[in-house]
Enzyme design. Structure first.
Site, PDB file in Angstrom:
ATOM      1  N   VAL A  53       1.019  -0.527   0.177  1.00 17.97           N
ATOM      2  CA  VAL A  53       0.024   0.044   0.026  1.00 17.97           C
ATOM      3  C   VAL A  53       0.993   1.353  -0.346  1.00 17.97           C
ATOM      4  CG1 VAL A  53      -1.469   1.042   1.369  1.00 17.97           C
ATOM      5  CG2 VAL A  53      -1.350  -1.537   1.465  1.00 17.97           C
ATOM      6  N   GLU A 107       6.155  -2.786  -2.717  1.00 21.57           N
ATOM      7  CA  GLU A 107       5.850  -2.697  -3.109  1.00 21.57           C
ATOM      8  C   GLU A 107       4.016  -2.661  -4.191  1.00 21.57           C
ATOM      9  OE1 GLU A 107       3.261  -4.422  -6.782  1.00 21.57           O
ATOM     10  OE2 GLU A 107       3.704  -6.007  -5.674  1.00 21.57           O
ATOM     11  N   CYS A 141      -0.111  -8.879  -9.260  1.00 23.13           N
ATOM     12  CA  CYS A 141       0.794  -7.852  -9.097  1.00 23.13           C
ATOM     13  C   CYS A 141       1.450  -7.885 -10.417  1.00 23.13           C
ATOM     14  CB  CYS A 141       1.480  -7.216  -8.429  1.00 23.13           C
ATOM     15  SG  CYS A 141       2.460  -8.592  -7.656  1.00 23.13           S
TER      16      CYS A 141
END
Length: 511
Positions: free
Chosen positions: A196, A214, A253
């Site tokens: 986050v 990330e 992701c």
């Protein structure tokens, strides 16, 4: 997750303090104890695989094979790697040899940072919470983990298992939503690991806390592109692109978000994708037991609105059932860079196909957006691959494959710029959770060398210059340029002098 599972906010500072006291006890200075705890993470997983699979089926509608691939396989590799190598990683090392300093015995040692806050995401909730835990343990740190409230069954299970398998003073889980996370962020940590982005970074800055970040966030245009060369194996490319996009319902992701393909090759690629789609879901995706669901109805509604708003042509999928958190695997062709599908990271099973003029246009489009976590290229031509890699930036540059780079031993997972910073998995993760402490021990006799000239009263500096290393050979172009400047200056001075003499002899200047 029911609020009854949430950690009382008043207990959070107590948990933080307990972890700090446990760290200061020095228990994890023992490499043997670190290895014991690392092994226990592996057995937590091994002895509860089915329970975790069942929990993630409830939370994400995820097929068991996807849980085994994305959550289990890479975590097992991290456990094995850390267990086998932590002794070597933590060993004190000599600095490189230099003649002037070797008597001082300069050394480096990787030491723990202290107490780590590990905030996990919902999409790969076991691997992305426990893999950083393994790295933090290898580095000798205490850890407080915050699993995602959006995967309540998995988070509740981990809350049960962690204290059963790991040291209860060193390793803790805090459950909750925004208020609990906010309270955690108010406390001082020695390192934070999270997906986050800006909220965590802003909170960490108050305490100068280092981060491993990330970033995956809707409302940002950090999207992973795929560039397709018409000379590629088109059916292989279609299969691997669609697998990467549709696995875990696109909630990965590293998943490819859009495809850049020459205008003349778009339909060929789409035809191959139609064949692959039929082989993936022979009875249709909605009834398939090989397709996950979106984590929440809110996320499903957001993705449906993007599909509804596209000006591209939907050639596969397009259906949705928000109440069931179902989004059909969808492919949209003739998408423009300004389409709604390109306005943010979709984080769902929707693939945009953008026709471009050529590879230069593809590179320009990639560079017009935020730096992605990965760039994928499907081409057998190394020159084609390198042209894209050499003219773009990303966390990973992968040819003829998607997604799996983070599970390859020896390849760290991490981004650049808006896609994050720092690394996890393997040795790189150990490095994230340690700092290099330097040391030297300077014997008395060294002061009889040039080092003795550092004390007042200072001399001319001749002895001090003996400590200087020799410089490398001067670059020829720079040396030539400087010589040319000096030669030009002397030429000008010479011409001025000659003209002056001539003028004086001619009587042009007054006496």
């Amino acid at each position: 997750m029911s609020a009854s599972f949430y950690t009382p906010i008043d207990d959070i500072p107590k948990i933080h303090q307990r972890a700090r006291e446990a760290y200061r006890s020095g228990k994890l200075r023992s490499i043997a104890y670190r290895k014991e705890q690392i092994a226990q993470v592996g057995y937590l997983l091994k002895e509860n695989e089915q329970r975790i699979i069942d929990a993630l089926k409830l939370d994400l509608g995820r097929p068991s094979l996807e849980t085994m691939f994305f959550d289990f396989a890479a975590l097992y590799m991290d456990v094995r790697d850390a267990y086998d190598n932590v002794e070597k990683w933590a060993r004190s090392k000599r600095a490189g040899f230099t003649f002037n300093f070797f008597p001082m015995r300069p050394r480096l040692r990787a030491e723990p940072k202290g107490v780590v806050l590990d905030i996990g995401p919902f999409n790969v909730p076991v691997f992305l919470l426990l893999s950083p835990l393994v790295g933090a343990i290898a580095g000798g740190n205490a850890v407080v983990m915050k699993p995602s409230e959006q995967t309540p069954h998995c988070s509740a299970l981990l809350s049960e298992l962690v204290p059963k398998y790991l040291d209860r003073d060193l390793f803790h889980i805090v459950n909750g939503g925004v208020p609990e996370t906010t309270r955690l962020l108010e406390l001082e940590w020695n390192h934070r690991n999270s997906r986050v982005g800006r909220i965590i970074a802003a909170a960490a800055a108050k305490h100068l806390t280092p981060l491993t970040l990330e970033v995956s966030c809707p409302k940002r245009d950090r999207k992973n592109p795929v560039v397709v060369d018409p000379t590629c194996d088109v059916h292989l490319a279609a299969r691997r692109i669609l697998w990467g996009r549709f696995s875990n319902a696109g909630q990965i992701c590293l998943a490819p978000e859009y495809v850049l393909v020459p205008e003349s090759f778009q339909d060929t690629l789409i035809d191959a994708m139609k064949d692959v789609y039929e082989s993936f879901y022979p009875t249709g995706p909605e009834q398939s037991d090989s397709l996950s669901r979106i984590v929440t109805r809110e996320h499903a509604a957001r993705i449906k609105s993007l599909i509804d708003g596209t000006a591209g042509k939907i050639v596969l999928g397009g259906g949705a059932d928000v109440e069931q958190r179902y989004i059909a695997p969808t492919v949209v062709k003739d998408v423009t860079p300004y389409d709604v599908l390109m306005s943010e990271e979709i984080f769902g099973p929707v693939l945009a196909v953008l026709p471009v003029k050529d590879v230069d246009a593809a590179i320009a489009l990639i560079n017009s957006r935020d730096q992605p976590l990965a760039i994928y290229v499907f081409s057998p031509d190394k020159e084609f691959q390198n042209k894209i890699y050499d003219n773009t930036e990303s966390g990973a540059a992968v040819a003829n494959e998607t997604v799996i780079s983070c599970g390859v031993p020896g390849l760290p997972m991490g981004g650049i710029g808006t896609s994050g910073y720092g690394y996890y998995t393997g040795k790189a993760m150990f490095d994230e959770f340690t700092h290099l402490r330097v040391s030297l021990d300077n014997p008395r006799w060294v002061d009889k060398t040039a080092f003795g000239s550092r004390y007042p009263p200072y001399n001319t500096g001749k002895q001090m210059r003996s400590l200087y290393p020799t410089l490398p050979v001067r670059p020829k172009n720079w040396a030539g340029r400087d010589k040319g400047k000096r030669w030009n200056q002397w030429l000008v001075f010479g011409l001025i002098g000659t003209v002056s003499v001539v003028l004086m002899r001619a009587g042009c200047w007054g006496s």
